[in-house]
Design an enzyme around this catalytic site. Structure first.
Site, short mmCIF file in Angstrom:
data_model
loop_
_atom_site.label_atom_id
_atom_site.label_comp_id
_atom_site.label_asym_id
_atom_site.label_seq_id
_atom_site.Cartn_x
_atom_site.Cartn_y
_atom_site.Cartn_z
N ASP A 1 -0.85 -45.42 54.76
CA ASP A 1 -0.84 -45.90 55.85
C ASP A 1 0.27 -44.72 56.16
O ASP A 1 1.19 -44.66 55.83
CB ASP A 1 -0.24 -47.20 56.54
CG ASP A 1 -0.94 -48.31 55.99
OD1 ASP A 1 -2.33 -48.02 56.14
OD2 ASP A 1 -0.23 -49.24 56.01
N1 URA Z 1 -1.77 -51.90 51.63
C1 URA Z 1 -1.34 -51.13 53.06
O1 URA Z 1 -1.28 -52.08 53.66
N2 URA Z 1 -0.96 -50.02 53.60
C2 URA Z 1 -1.06 -48.89 52.33
O2 URA Z 1 -0.18 -48.20 52.91
C3 URA Z 1 -1.38 -49.23 51.57
C4 URA Z 1 -1.67 -50.41 51.04
#
Ligand code: URA
Length: 230
Positions: A101
C-alpha cells in the site's frame, strides 16, 4: 542447480517448457546437447537454447526499501511510483512482485521475469511475507491464537491461512503471513477490532530487506536470493 530450474530462473519459461525444450534436444550445455532436466549446472557452464546463451543476468531482480507515499503500480498520475524511483534502462519491462500500500514501507521486489514474479505472488505460493505492525490499540491477549486459527476477513468466504505473530511491545508485533490478499494485514487487525497505524515489510521467503538501503534506495538481488524463490 538443476538444468530445468536454471532455465526457468534465467528466462520467462516454466519448468515444463524447459523440460520440453530439453527433450526436443534444443538445449546445450557447453555445446553438447543436454537430455536430462535434472542434470546439475555449475557456475562455469554455458547453457544455450537453440544456440543462444542464457544466464541469470538476463533477467533483472531488485529489492527496494519502499518509502511511504510511493505507489507499487507501474504508472500513476497522482503519486510517485516505485519504478519511477529507479535508474534502469527498459524500466517499462519491470514488474512489481507483491504490491505494498502507499503508506506501507519496506521490502519491495521488482523484476522483469514474469515466471519468477508468478512463483512469488500466485495464490498457491506459500512464500512467507513478514511485517512489523504498529497498532492503535494494545496487542490483544487473544491475537496469537486467533491468527494461528485463521482470521475471517470481511467480505471473504474463507478464513485466512494460519498466521504467526511475535509481540515486540504493547503496540507492536511481527506478523508472518503466507497469502497476499488485498490490504490483508490491515483487514486482519480490523477483524480483530484494532487498527494498523504503521506497516513495514522486512522479509519475503528467505529474502530479507538489506538494512544498508535507505528509503527509496534499491539494489540488485544476489543469485542466492533469486534462486531462493522456488
Ligand atoms: N497488507 C496490507 O494491509 N497492506 C500492505 O501493504 C501489505 C499487506
Amino acid at each position: 542447480m538443476r538444468l530445468d530450474k536454471y532455465i526457468s530462473n534465467a528466462t520467462d519459461l516454466s519448468r515444463t517448457d524447459a523440460k520440453r525444450l530439453i527433450k526436443n534436444g534444443e538445449v546445450t550445455i557447453d555445446d553438447e546437447a543436454a537430455s536430462n532436466p535434472a542434470q546439475k549446472i555449475s557456475d562455469d557452464q554455458i547453457v544455450a537454447i537453440e544456440g543462444s546463451t542464457i544466464n541469470m543476468a538476463q533477467s533483472r531482480y531488485f529489492m527496494m526499501n519502499k518509502p511511504a507515499g510511493v505507489v507499487s503500480v507501474t504508472k500513476d498520475h497522482n503519486n510517485p511510483t516505485a519504478i519511477g524511483l529507479m535508474y534502469e534502462h527498459r524500466s517499462e519491462e519491470l514488474q512489481i512482485a507483491g504490491r505494498l500500500d502507499i503508506d506501507t514501507t519496506g521490502l519491495l521486489l521488482i523484476t522483469d521475469n514474469g515466471q519468477w514474479n508468478h512463483r512469488l505472488t500466485s495464490p498457491r505460493s506459500d512464500c512467507a511475507k513478514i511485517y512489523e505492525v504498529g497498532l492503535a490499540e494494545p496487542v490483544g491477549a487473544n491475537y496469537q491464537a486467533a491468527l494461528a486459527e485463521g482470521v475471517m476477513l470481511e467480505n471473504e468466504k474463507h478464513r485466512c491461512m494460519p498466521a504467526h505473530m511475535n509481540q515486540i511491545d504493547e503496540h507492536h508485533l511481527t506478523l508472518s503471513i503466507a497469502e497476499g490478499k488485498y490490504h490483508q494485514v490491515k483487514r486482519m487487525f480490523a477483524a480483530l477490532g484494532n487498527h494498523v497505524v504503521s506497516l513495514h515489510r522486512f522479509q519475503v521467503g528467505d529474502i530479507v530487506l538489506d538494512t544498508n538501503l535507505e528509503p527509496g534506495e534499491y539494489r540488485a538481488l544476489t543469485d542466492i536470493e533469486v534462486t531462493s524463490i522456488q
